[in-house]
Motif scaffolding. Structure first.
Motif, PDB file in Angstrom:
ATOM      1  N   LYS A  18      34.929  47.567  42.401  1.00 10.35           N
ATOM      2  CA  LYS A  18      36.072  46.738  42.000  1.00 10.35           C
ATOM      3  C   LYS A  18      35.669  45.275  42.109  1.00 10.35           C
ATOM      4  O   LYS A  18      35.162  44.829  43.132  1.00 10.35           O
ATOM      5  CB  LYS A  18      37.289  47.011  42.878  1.00 10.35           C
ATOM      6  CG  LYS A  18      38.547  46.260  42.412  1.00 10.35           C
ATOM      7  CD  LYS A  18      39.779  46.681  43.191  1.00 10.35           C
ATOM      8  CE  LYS A  18      41.035  45.986  42.654  1.00 10.35           C
ATOM      9  NZ  LYS A  18      42.260  46.405  43.386  1.00 10.35           N
ATOM     10  N   ILE A  19      35.885  44.532  41.033  1.00  2.00           N
ATOM     11  CA  ILE A  19      35.512  43.120  40.994  1.00  2.00           C
ATOM     12  C   ILE A  19      36.706  42.312  40.487  1.00  2.00           C
ATOM     13  O   ILE A  19      37.333  42.677  39.484  1.00  2.00           O
ATOM     14  CB  ILE A  19      34.288  42.896  40.084  1.00  2.00           C
ATOM     15  CG1 ILE A  19      33.101  43.731  40.584  1.00  2.00           C
ATOM     16  CG2 ILE A  19      33.904  41.423  40.029  1.00  2.00           C
ATOM     17  CD1 ILE A  19      31.864  43.652  39.715  1.00  2.00           C
ATOM     18  N   LEU A  35      38.633  42.375  36.981  1.00  2.93           N
ATOM     19  CA  LEU A  35      37.654  42.409  35.898  1.00  2.93           C
ATOM     20  C   LEU A  35      37.015  43.781  35.749  1.00  2.93           C
ATOM     21  O   LEU A  35      36.711  44.213  34.642  1.00  2.93           O
ATOM     22  CB  LEU A  35      36.559  41.367  36.136  1.00  2.93           C
ATOM     23  CG  LEU A  35      37.016  39.920  36.310  1.00  2.93           C
ATOM     24  CD1 LEU A  35      35.814  39.028  36.580  1.00  2.93           C
ATOM     25  CD2 LEU A  35      37.772  39.445  35.082  1.00  2.93           C
ATOM     26  N   VAL A  36      36.759  44.441  36.877  1.00  3.36           N
ATOM     27  CA  VAL A  36      36.134  45.766  36.891  1.00  3.36           C
ATOM     28  C   VAL A  36      36.880  46.625  37.903  1.00  3.36           C
ATOM     29  O   VAL A  36      37.179  46.167  39.011  1.00  3.36           O
ATOM     30  CB  VAL A  36      34.636  45.668  37.288  1.00  3.36           C
ATOM     31  CG1 VAL A  36      34.021  47.064  37.427  1.00  3.36           C
ATOM     32  CG2 VAL A  36      33.871  44.842  36.277  1.00  3.36           C
ATOM     33  N   GLU A  37      37.177  47.867  37.529  1.00  2.00           N
ATOM     34  CA  GLU A  37      37.928  48.729  38.431  1.00  2.00           C
ATOM     35  C   GLU A  37      37.448  50.182  38.332  1.00  2.00           C
ATOM     36  O   GLU A  37      37.379  50.769  37.246  1.00  2.00           O
ATOM     37  CB  GLU A  37      39.422  48.677  38.102  1.00  2.00           C
ATOM     38  CG  GLU A  37      40.288  49.405  39.117  1.00  2.00           C
ATOM     39  CD  GLU A  37      41.768  49.091  38.958  1.00  2.00           C
ATOM     40  OE1 GLU A  37      42.528  49.348  39.902  1.00  2.00           O
ATOM     41  OE2 GLU A  37      42.154  48.599  37.889  1.00  2.00           O
ATOM     42  N   GLY A  58      33.176  43.857  30.966  1.00  2.00           N
ATOM     43  CA  GLY A  58      32.696  43.869  32.350  1.00  2.00           C
ATOM     44  C   GLY A  58      31.234  44.243  32.487  1.00  2.00           C
ATOM     45  O   GLY A  58      30.745  44.462  33.600  1.00  2.00           O
ATOM     46  N   LYS A  59      30.495  44.295  31.365  1.00  2.00           N
ATOM     47  CA  LYS A  59      29.099  44.746  31.391  1.00  2.00           C
ATOM     48  C   LYS A  59      28.227  43.846  32.273  1.00  2.00           C
ATOM     49  O   LYS A  59      27.556  44.330  33.189  1.00  2.00           O
ATOM     50  CB  LYS A  59      28.516  44.758  29.973  1.00  2.00           C
ATOM     51  CG  LYS A  59      29.327  45.510  28.943  1.00  2.00           C
ATOM     52  CD  LYS A  59      28.648  45.515  27.589  1.00  2.00           C
ATOM     53  CE  LYS A  59      28.458  44.136  26.971  1.00  2.00           C
ATOM     54  NZ  LYS A  59      29.720  43.444  26.637  1.00  2.00           N
ATOM     55  N   SER A  60      28.220  42.556  31.981  1.00  2.04           N
ATOM     56  CA  SER A  60      27.373  41.627  32.733  1.00  2.04           C
ATOM     57  C   SER A  60      27.834  41.517  34.181  1.00  2.04           C
ATOM     58  O   SER A  60      27.009  41.395  35.096  1.00  2.04           O
ATOM     59  CB  SER A  60      27.382  40.243  32.072  1.00  2.04           C
ATOM     60  OG  SER A  60      26.831  40.301  30.772  1.00  2.04           O
ATOM     61  N   THR A  61      29.129  41.572  34.388  1.00  4.82           N
ATOM     62  CA  THR A  61      29.680  41.488  35.747  1.00  4.82           C
ATOM     63  C   THR A  61      29.186  42.659  36.587  1.00  4.82           C
ATOM     64  O   THR A  61      28.809  42.493  37.757  1.00  4.82           O
ATOM     65  CB  THR A  61      31.217  41.480  35.692  1.00  4.82           C
ATOM     66  OG1 THR A  61      31.643  40.408  34.840  1.00  4.82           O
ATOM     67  CG2 THR A  61      31.815  41.291  37.063  1.00  4.82           C
ATOM     68  N   THR A  77      35.258  42.993  45.404  1.00  7.74           N
ATOM     69  CA  THR A  77      36.289  43.235  46.420  1.00  7.74           C
ATOM     70  C   THR A  77      36.412  44.691  46.849  1.00  7.74           C
ATOM     71  O   THR A  77      37.182  45.003  47.758  1.00  7.74           O
ATOM     72  CB  THR A  77      37.663  42.767  45.904  1.00  7.74           C
ATOM     73  OG1 THR A  77      37.946  43.430  44.659  1.00  7.74           O
ATOM     74  CG2 THR A  77      37.678  41.262  45.683  1.00  7.74           C
ATOM     75  N   GLY A  78      35.681  45.588  46.205  1.00  8.00           N
ATOM     76  CA  GLY A  78      35.786  46.993  46.583  1.00  8.00           C
ATOM     77  C   GLY A  78      34.604  47.800  46.105  1.00  8.00           C
ATOM     78  O   GLY A  78      33.895  47.410  45.176  1.00  8.00           O
TER      79      GLY A  78
END
Length: 550
Positions: A18-19, A35-37, A58-61, A77-78
């Motif tokens: 998780k971002i 952004l990502v989950e 969310g690929k690069s992230t 964050t997760g």
């Protein structure tokens, strides 16, 4: 989960990632944005996982999380990011530093922005290996020479002595791959390494990366928005959208038997085609024996001639540096030709922009490659689209606003975008606004300078379909500049192939794209990635010349 990516003995294992980030809307309190989950995957040693999706997926992230990094205030964050079983998110700063540039390396999209222009390439390639104490300077130089050879760089013994500005874009991208491989890392994150390259150069870089990964047995995350590209290099593919996993499987399964509608749309994205106009004898735009160059005497165009009938599309295709955009500048009057003439609707156009009347300016409009830099960031969509209405037709007030609304409806955006600024629009929306601005002048000819090259495939296809629809409705003519033959097939009536400032081939699409081919047209046709496993090897074995970027 694909068999090749089982968690057992995985080099990289991402679990329930998780971002988040914080956005600051004007006049509103800060907001937390996810952004990502819930993203999870496993990557074995020596294997390649392709991360595919549109911009904002969310690929690069996710790729940067393999370096325990979040850019621009992004926070992980997760979840867990396990490298050889150890969660790197729990490491202190020294622990993270020991991983970055040693065990995990990164290849950016823009090599030109990633290299220091003041230092030689060789020194930059070996820098991380020396800084981490992985090898001595002599050992690092030998390793760099080996990688230059593996990556097919010219004159590998002396290549490292050059500065970044002394090599082509394709060579610079391969030099960056050498820099990432030099410390002998366990994992490399490739962040769209071929997106900014011509399709012809892209093949050489893609083949070099694939060969280098196989030679060094390095694992890789390969990030891209082009499914046809990732199919050539990946063992497994993860399809992402809005920060969540859409589909995850082997490359063969995702390409040949996609399970989800979104994946099926990505697989079929390059299939837009239309028949050419049967009658191409008319002449709205006529370019006769045009040569042009820049102030230092450097000649770019050499005796170029072609024509375009009214209401049709002429595609001008070629690599970077072939003179396509220079020809567009000559047509608009931004660059006066040194020889030849340009005729529009039977009347010769003044060579320079300042010599043209307001009506001549109105009748020929342009859509630029980068909508970001073609718009004033401090103006709303209402102002941007309304400017030509005031300038050419003297419209003001309610009449002008009504026409702007009509144009926004015409480009399928609607009036809710009237008071938005460019920063509040996606890439595709910005390009649609640029199209509306061009249409506002009620032109007879629009020059489209690679308007889809910076867009995701699905968004680009939407723009192409919009342009075709508008042409049917308004009978506007297009000169469409591109390096992508797939776009030519989708939109063109006639085609002009350019190479190093000269016209190589010109005529109706059916004739230009039919054999026998000259070597350069053959190269362009074979360079369009196809949704087929093994396509890359087949093309490399059968093409008759290399790209200019090689």
């Amino acid at each position: 989960m694909p068999e090749s990516s089982s968690a057992k003995n995985a080099l990289l294992s991402v679990k329930n990632l998780k971002i988040e980030a914080t956005s600051y809307p004007p006049g509103e309190p800060p907001k937390t944005v996810t952004l990502v989950e819930g993203v999870s995957f496993d990557l074995q040693k020596g294997k390649v996982l392709g991360l595919i999706g549109e911009s904002g997926a969310g690929k690069s992230t996710i790729g940067l999380s393999a370096l325990a990094y979040g850019r621009g205030g992004v926070r992980i964050t997760g979840g867990q990011v396990l490298l050889d079983g150890k969660d790197i998110l729990t490491l202190d700063k020294n622990g993270i530093r020991s991983i970055r540039g040693a065990r995990v390396c990164y290849v950016a999209q823009s090599a030109a922005a990633a290299f220091n222009p003041a230092h030689r390439l060789g020194d930059q390639v070996i820098e991380a290996s020396l800084r981490h104490g992985i090898m001595s300077r002599e050992e690092a130089k030998k390793r760099a020479l080996y990688l230059f050879q593996v990556l097919g760089l010219p004159n590998p013994e002396s290549f490292g002595e050059r500065y970044p500005h002394q090599v082509s874009g394709g060579q610079l991208q391969r030099a960056m791959t050498a820099m990432a491989l030099c410390p002998n890392p366990e994992l490399i994150v490739f962040d769209e390494p071929t997106t900014a390259l011509d399709v012809t150069t892209q093949i050489d870089v893609l083949a070099a990366i694939k060969h280098a990964i196989e030679e060094t047995h390095t694992a890789a995350l390969y990030i891209t928005h082009d499914l046809a590209v990732v199919a050539q290099i990946s063992d497994d593919i993860m399809v992402l959208r809005h920060g969540k996993t859409v589909e995850y499987g082997t490359t063969k399964q995702v390409i040949e038997a996609p399970r989800e509608d979104y994946t099926r749309a990505l697989v079929s994205v390059r299939q837009t085609k239309r028949d050419e106009a049967p009658d191409q004898t008319g002449t709205q735009l006529k370019i006769e024996h045009v040569s042009a160059g820049y102030g230092n005497g450097f000649k770019v165009l050499h005796d170029v001639s072609m024509h375009l009938p009214k209401g049709q599309t002429l595609a001008i295709v070629g690599e970077s540096g072939s003179g396509k955009s220079t020809l567009a500048r000559v047509i608009t009057g931004l660059l006066p030709p040194t020889e030849g003439r340009i005729t529009f609707e039977g009347k010769e156009l003044p060579r320079a922009l300042k010599g043209r009347s307001t009506d001549e300016l109105r009748r020929i409009q342009m859509i630029y490659q980068m909508a970001d830099t073609a718009m004033n960031p401090r103006q709303t969509v209402r102002d941007i689209v309304g400017r030509p209405l005031s300038f050419y037709f003297g419209m003001h007030g309610a009449k002008k606003t009504a026409r702007v609304k009509e144009l926004l409806d015409q480009i399928e955006m609607g009036t809710r975008f009237l008071d938005r600024y460019p920063a509040e629009l996606s890439g595709g929306q910005k390009q649609r606004v640029a199209i509306a601005r061009a249409l506002a002048a009620e032109p007879e000819l629009i020059l489209c300078d690679e308007p889809t090259s910076a867009l995701d495939p699905l968004v680009a296809e939407g723009i192409l379909n919009l342009l075709l629809k508008l042409q049917e409705e308004t009978a506007v003519s297009y000169v469409f500049i591109t390096h992508d033959i797939a776009i030519v097939r989708a939109i063109a009536d006639s085609v002009a192939v350019m190479h190093r400032g000269r016209l190589v081939r010109f005529g109706p699409k059916s004739k230009v794209l039919a054999p026998p081919f000259d070597d350069y047209t053959d190269l362009l046709l074979k360079s369009v990635p196809e949704m087929e496993i093994g396509w890359l090897e087949r093309v490399l074995a059968t093409r008759r010349m290399e790209s200019a970027g090689n």
